[in-house]
Enzyme design. Structure first.
Site, PDB file in Angstrom:
ATOM      1  CB  SER A  58      67.506 -46.310 -28.399  1.00  0.00           C
ATOM      2  OG  SER A  58      68.606 -46.970 -27.560  1.00  0.00           O
ATOM      3  CE1 TYR A 118      69.716 -49.990 -32.423  1.00  0.00           C
ATOM      4  CE2 TYR A 118      70.455 -48.623 -30.478  1.00  0.00           C
ATOM      5  CZ  TYR A 118      69.492 -49.361 -31.148  1.00  0.00           C
ATOM      6  OH  TYR A 118      68.279 -49.808 -30.372  1.00  0.00           O
TER       7      TYR A 118
HETATM    8  P1  NAD Z   1      63.427 -57.180 -32.613  1.00  0.00           P
HETATM    9  O1  NAD Z   1      64.514 -57.808 -33.449  1.00  0.00           O
HETATM   10  O2  NAD Z   1      62.866 -58.442 -31.781  1.00  0.00           O
HETATM   11  O3  NAD Z   1      62.272 -56.541 -33.586  1.00  0.00           O
HETATM   12  C1  NAD Z   1      63.028 -55.949 -34.710  1.00  0.00           C
HETATM   13  C2  NAD Z   1      61.687 -56.010 -35.695  1.00  0.00           C
HETATM   14  O4  NAD Z   1      62.384 -55.207 -37.034  1.00  0.00           O
HETATM   15  C3  NAD Z   1      61.207 -57.432 -36.156  1.00  0.00           C
HETATM   16  O5  NAD Z   1      60.230 -57.271 -36.525  1.00  0.00           O
HETATM   17  C4  NAD Z   1      62.228 -57.387 -37.608  1.00  0.00           C
HETATM   18  O6  NAD Z   1      61.655 -58.460 -38.352  1.00  0.00           O
HETATM   19  C5  NAD Z   1      61.961 -55.983 -38.120  1.00  0.00           C
HETATM   20  N1  NAD Z   1      63.193 -55.554 -39.066  1.00  0.00           N
HETATM   21  C6  NAD Z   1      64.230 -55.878 -39.141  1.00  0.00           C
HETATM   22  N2  NAD Z   1      64.667 -55.293 -40.463  1.00  0.00           N
HETATM   23  C7  NAD Z   1      63.775 -54.890 -41.154  1.00  0.00           C
HETATM   24  C8  NAD Z   1      63.521 -54.490 -42.597  1.00  0.00           C
HETATM   25  N3  NAD Z   1      64.643 -54.266 -43.236  1.00  0.00           N
HETATM   26  N4  NAD Z   1      62.392 -54.442 -42.825  1.00  0.00           N
HETATM   27  C9  NAD Z   1      61.138 -54.541 -42.170  1.00  0.00           C
HETATM   28  N5  NAD Z   1      61.318 -55.117 -40.833  1.00  0.00           N
HETATM   29  C10 NAD Z   1      62.698 -55.340 -40.235  1.00  0.00           C
HETATM   30  O7  NAD Z   1      64.162 -56.201 -31.763  1.00  0.00           O
HETATM   31  P2  NAD Z   1      63.458 -54.984 -30.716  1.00  0.00           P
HETATM   32  O8  NAD Z   1      64.249 -55.028 -29.605  1.00  0.00           O
HETATM   33  O9  NAD Z   1      62.031 -55.479 -30.536  1.00  0.00           O
HETATM   34  O10 NAD Z   1      63.572 -53.612 -31.542  1.00  0.00           O
HETATM   35  C11 NAD Z   1      62.562 -52.725 -31.904  1.00  0.00           C
HETATM   36  C12 NAD Z   1      63.068 -51.381 -31.923  1.00  0.00           C
HETATM   37  O11 NAD Z   1      63.320 -51.068 -30.576  1.00  0.00           O
HETATM   38  C13 NAD Z   1      64.310 -51.251 -32.574  1.00  0.00           C
HETATM   39  O12 NAD Z   1      63.968 -49.955 -33.198  1.00  0.00           O
HETATM   40  C14 NAD Z   1      65.184 -50.953 -31.645  1.00  0.00           C
HETATM   41  O13 NAD Z   1      66.417 -50.143 -32.016  1.00  0.00           O
HETATM   42  C15 NAD Z   1      64.519 -50.379 -30.265  1.00  0.00           C
HETATM   43  N6  NAD Z   1      65.212 -50.557 -29.136  1.00  0.00           N
HETATM   44  C16 NAD Z   1      65.499 -51.957 -28.560  1.00  0.00           C
HETATM   45  C17 NAD Z   1      66.104 -51.892 -27.296  1.00  0.00           C
HETATM   46  C18 NAD Z   1      66.142 -53.174 -26.901  1.00  0.00           C
HETATM   47  O14 NAD Z   1      66.853 -53.335 -25.468  1.00  0.00           O
HETATM   48  N7  NAD Z   1      65.834 -54.375 -27.262  1.00  0.00           N
HETATM   49  C19 NAD Z   1      66.342 -50.695 -26.739  1.00  0.00           C
HETATM   50  C20 NAD Z   1      66.353 -49.587 -27.320  1.00  0.00           C
HETATM   51  C21 NAD Z   1      65.467 -49.447 -28.522  1.00  0.00           C
END
Ligand code: NAD
Length: 258
Positions: free
Chosen positions: A140, A153
């Site tokens: 991130s 985080y």
């Molecule tokens: P999201 O909530 O849509 O997806 C998260 C995924 O992780 C889901 O499939 C969820 O079921 C899974 N998950 C959560 N806990 C779990 C566990 N204990 N075991 C197995 N699976 C688990 O969120 P997203 O925004 O798509 O996030 C995906 C990645 O991207 C994360 O690492 C997040 O930190 C990173 N990220 C997101 C953003 C943003 O703005 N959305 C920005 C930077 C980084």
């Protein structure tokens, strides 16, 4: 285009958001996919299957090392190999550091950081044996800079960039690469929760809360699309990226240029 035909990708947390977009993009290049994550998994699996590749699902809880080990073994048994590992599963918790619940700290560190250590240590021997592999850690901008109220985080994301660099060095003389992608705001379920909280706090509409949230940090004023991040992952899997090693590659609408 089927540049990844015959390869297998394990994408953690691929039932929604960025992980699902990664799974679809890799499947469109011909890779077979092992999916993982909670929530609405059936629709997500069907979406990836529609790309015409072999798809399976493992429900490992990424906070549990024994379940991660079982998922790696199950993937290697089902598909013969793990060629591409996308460490994407992640959660968020927002609170001042002195109010941060110990249990939430432990969960964020386990799911956003330690899980990538475990998947990597279990998948790497096979990649090294075959002398080809791609490990892509979804970090991130919070791996590069901080924001208030996100202690766990930010610590986890800075940590995963450190892990990325170590693995890149340890694999530098092999056909395995390890890199991190650092997204800015992406409108996924994880971020929608923060939009909802803001709309309620400020008494504004969903659209107004979205615009306020993204504009605060991102000079472009636009969200990054999951598909744009997935296209970067596809590039990192290709031959052109074989000497991209240990990068922390931001795609953030200018957030970290400030
Ligand atoms: P999201 O909530 O849509 O997806 C998260 C995924 O992780 C889901 O499939 C969820 O079921 C899974 N998950 C959560 N806990 C779990 C566990 N204990 N075991 C197995 N699976 C688990 O969120 P997203 O925004 O798509 O996030 C995906 C990645 O991207 C994360 O690492 C997040 O930190 C990173 N990220 C997101 C953003 C943003 O703005 N959305 C920005 C930077 C980084």
């Amino acid at each position: 285009m089927s540049t990844l035909r015959g390869k297998t990708a394990l994408v953690t947390g691929s039932t929604s958001g960025i992980g699902l977009a990664m799974a679809v993009a890799l499947a469109k290049q011909g890779a077979n996919i092992m999916m993982n994550g909670f929530g609405e998994k059936d629709a997500a699996i069907a979406t990836v299957k529609a790309c015409g590749v072999e798809v399976d699902y493992h429900g490992a809880d990424m906070s549990k090392p024994a379940e991660i080990e079982a998922m790696i073994a199950a993937t290697e048994q089902r598909f013969g190999a793990i060629d591409i590992l996308v460490n994407n599963a992640g959660i968020q918790h927002v609170a001042n550091v002195e109010d941060f619940p110990e249990e939430r700290w432990d969960a964020v560190i386990a799911i956003n950081l330690s899980s990538a250590f475990h998947t990597t240590r279990f998948a790497l021997p096979g990649m090294k044996r075959r002398n080809w592999g791609r490990i892509i850690n979804i970090a991130s901008v919070h791996g590069l800079v901080a924001s208030m109220q996100k202690a766990a985080y930010v610590a986890a994301k800075h940590g995963i960039i450190g892990l990325t660099k170590v693995v890149a060095l340890e694999t530098a003389r092999t056909g395995v690469t390890c890199n991190a992608i650092c997204p800015g705001w992406v409108l996924t379920p994880l971020v929608q929760k923060q939009v909802d909280a803001r709309a309620e706090r400020d008494g504004v509409s969903n659209d107004a809360a979205k615009l306020a949230l993204v504009s605060e940090k991102q000079p472009s004023g636009e969200f990054v699309a999951p598909e744009q991040l997935a296209a970067l992952a596809v590039f990192l899997c290709g031959d052109a990226a074989s000497e991209v090693r240990g990068a922390a590659w931001n795609m953030d609408g200018g957030w970290t240029a400030q």
